[in-house]
Design a protein around this motif. Structure first.
Motif, PDB file in Angstrom:
ATOM      1  N   ASP A 108       0.813  -1.218   0.000  1.00 10.47           N
ATOM      2  CA  ASP A 108       0.000   0.000   0.000  1.00 10.47           C
ATOM      3  C   ASP A 108       0.846   1.268   0.000  1.00 10.47           C
ATOM      4  O   ASP A 108       0.302   2.371   0.016  1.00 10.47           O
ATOM      5  N   GLY A 109       2.176   1.130   0.029  1.00  4.63           N
ATOM      6  CA  GLY A 109       3.026   2.301  -0.117  1.00  4.63           C
ATOM      7  C   GLY A 109       3.837   2.711   1.091  1.00  4.63           C
ATOM      8  O   GLY A 109       4.535   3.720   1.037  1.00  4.63           O
ATOM      9  N   ALA A 110       3.780   1.961   2.184  1.00  5.50           N
ATOM     10  CA  ALA A 110       4.633   2.301   3.327  1.00  5.50           C
ATOM     11  C   ALA A 110       6.089   2.136   2.901  1.00  5.50           C
ATOM     12  O   ALA A 110       6.437   1.206   2.182  1.00  5.50           O
ATOM     13  N   ASP A 111       6.929   3.052   3.321  1.00  7.03           N
ATOM     14  CA  ASP A 111       8.343   2.986   2.958  1.00  7.03           C
ATOM     15  C   ASP A 111       9.108   2.014   3.846  1.00  7.03           C
ATOM     16  O   ASP A 111      10.186   1.544   3.478  1.00  7.03           O
ATOM     17  N   GLY A 112       8.579   1.725   5.015  1.00 12.84           N
ATOM     18  CA  GLY A 112       9.205   0.780   5.927  1.00 12.84           C
ATOM     19  C   GLY A 112       8.197   0.287   6.946  1.00 12.84           C
ATOM     20  O   GLY A 112       7.150   0.906   7.150  1.00 12.84           O
ATOM     21  N   VAL A 113       8.509  -0.846   7.570  1.00 11.89           N
ATOM     22  CA  VAL A 113       7.651  -1.412   8.607  1.00 11.89           C
ATOM     23  C   VAL A 113       8.526  -1.808   9.784  1.00 11.89           C
ATOM     24  O   VAL A 113       9.596  -2.392   9.592  1.00 11.89           O
ATOM     25  N   MET A 114       8.078  -1.471  10.965  1.00 16.20           N
ATOM     26  CA  MET A 114       8.785  -1.850  12.184  1.00 16.20           C
ATOM     27  C   MET A 114       7.831  -2.678  13.047  1.00 16.20           C
ATOM     28  O   MET A 114       6.674  -2.295  13.223  1.00 16.20           O
ATOM     29  N   VAL A 115       8.322  -3.804  13.527  1.00 14.92           N
ATOM     30  CA  VAL A 115       7.556  -4.640  14.442  1.00 14.92           C
ATOM     31  C   VAL A 115       8.347  -4.686  15.743  1.00 14.92           C
ATOM     32  O   VAL A 115       9.535  -4.970  15.731  1.00 14.92           O
ATOM     33  N   SER A 116       7.691  -4.386  16.841  1.00 14.95           N
ATOM     34  CA  SER A 116       8.397  -4.370  18.118  1.00 14.95           C
ATOM     35  C   SER A 116       7.560  -5.076  19.177  1.00 14.95           C
ATOM     36  O   SER A 116       6.358  -4.843  19.293  1.00 14.95           O
ATOM     37  N   GLY A 117       8.221  -5.942  19.924  1.00 13.95           N
ATOM     38  CA  GLY A 117       7.532  -6.713  20.946  1.00 13.95           C
ATOM     39  C   GLY A 117       8.324  -6.775  22.241  1.00 13.95           C
ATOM     40  O   GLY A 117       9.361  -6.124  22.393  1.00 13.95           O
ATOM     41  N   CYS A 118       7.831  -7.585  23.159  1.00 12.50           N
ATOM     42  CA  CYS A 118       8.491  -7.789  24.444  1.00 12.50           C
ATOM     43  C   CYS A 118       9.810  -8.535  24.239  1.00 12.50           C
ATOM     44  O   CYS A 118       9.976  -9.263  23.271  1.00 12.50           O
ATOM     45  N   HIS A 119      10.721  -8.363  25.179  1.00 11.48           N
ATOM     46  CA  HIS A 119      11.972  -9.118  25.139  1.00 11.48           C
ATOM     47  C   HIS A 119      11.673 -10.610  25.326  1.00 11.48           C
ATOM     48  O   HIS A 119      10.700 -10.967  25.993  1.00 11.48           O
ATOM     49  N   PRO A 120      12.501 -11.501  24.742  1.00 12.79           N
ATOM     50  CA  PRO A 120      12.290 -12.939  24.925  1.00 12.79           C
ATOM     51  C   PRO A 120      12.220 -13.290  26.421  1.00 12.79           C
ATOM     52  O   PRO A 120      13.027 -12.820  27.217  1.00 12.79           O
ATOM     53  N   GLY A 121      11.220 -14.061  26.767  1.00 12.87           N
ATOM     54  CA  GLY A 121      11.026 -14.456  28.157  1.00 12.87           C
ATOM     55  C   GLY A 121      10.116 -13.525  28.931  1.00 12.87           C
ATOM     56  O   GLY A 121       9.693 -13.840  30.039  1.00 12.87           O
TER      57      GLY A 121
END
Length: 160
Positions: free
Chosen positions: A75-88
């Motif tokens: 759809d035209g986003a120049d970048g995507v960032m996915v961020s979540g909790c630290h492992p564990g």
């Protein structure tokens, strides 16, 4: 989720990249419990980071279907960032670990499809890491700016 991705990318046309005042549009899928709270901490602490992020709050990074990342790029986003909790530290036990596995496969798929995998970023940010969130956003923005505008689909919108 489709509507959220579309509204986050809305207003960007293929000609936007051709203008001298081009600004990247980066979609960020943030885990409600850690990364979104980290973004809130950065804002509350008045930490400076680039304003090109459009946040989509999700219950867990493990709930992000890779098709939504592809849709954002299509759809035209120049970048995507996915961020979540630290492992564990995932509130849903192993959601972030599932996300990490999906992300690894998605990066290979993007590369195979001819899309620069550097347009997509995965990171861990906890609720107390407002400074880290600001740093990650700066790094992601710098990488996306170096890649220039996304013209993957030539501005054509696709239904998923």
């Amino acid at each position: 989720m489709n509507a959220e991705v579309e509204s986050a990318v809305a207003g960007k046309t293929p000609a936007d990249g051709a203008s001298a005042g081009w600004e990247p549009r980066i979609i960020a899928f943030l885990c409600n419990w850690c990364s979104y709270a980290g973004a809130d901490m950065a804002g509350t602490g008045r930490l400076q980071y680039p304003p090109y992020l459009r946040v989509i709050r999700v219950p867990c990074s493990g709930r992000i279907n890779p098709i939504y990342i592809i849709k954002a790029l299509a759809d035209g986003a120049d970048g995507v960032m996915v961020s979540g909790c630290h492992p564990g530290d995932c509130h849903y036990l192993a959601g972030n670990l599932y996300a990490r596995r999906r992300f690894t496969v998605l990066k290979k798929l993007l590369s195979t499809a001819g899309i620069d995998p550097d347009r997509v970023h995965f990171t861990w940010v906890s609720a107390s890491e407002g400074g880290r969130f600001a740093e990650v956003v700066k790094e992601v923005t710098d990488k996306v700016i170096r890649l220039w505008p996304n013209n993957i689909c030539g501005g054509t919108k696709y239904e998923l």
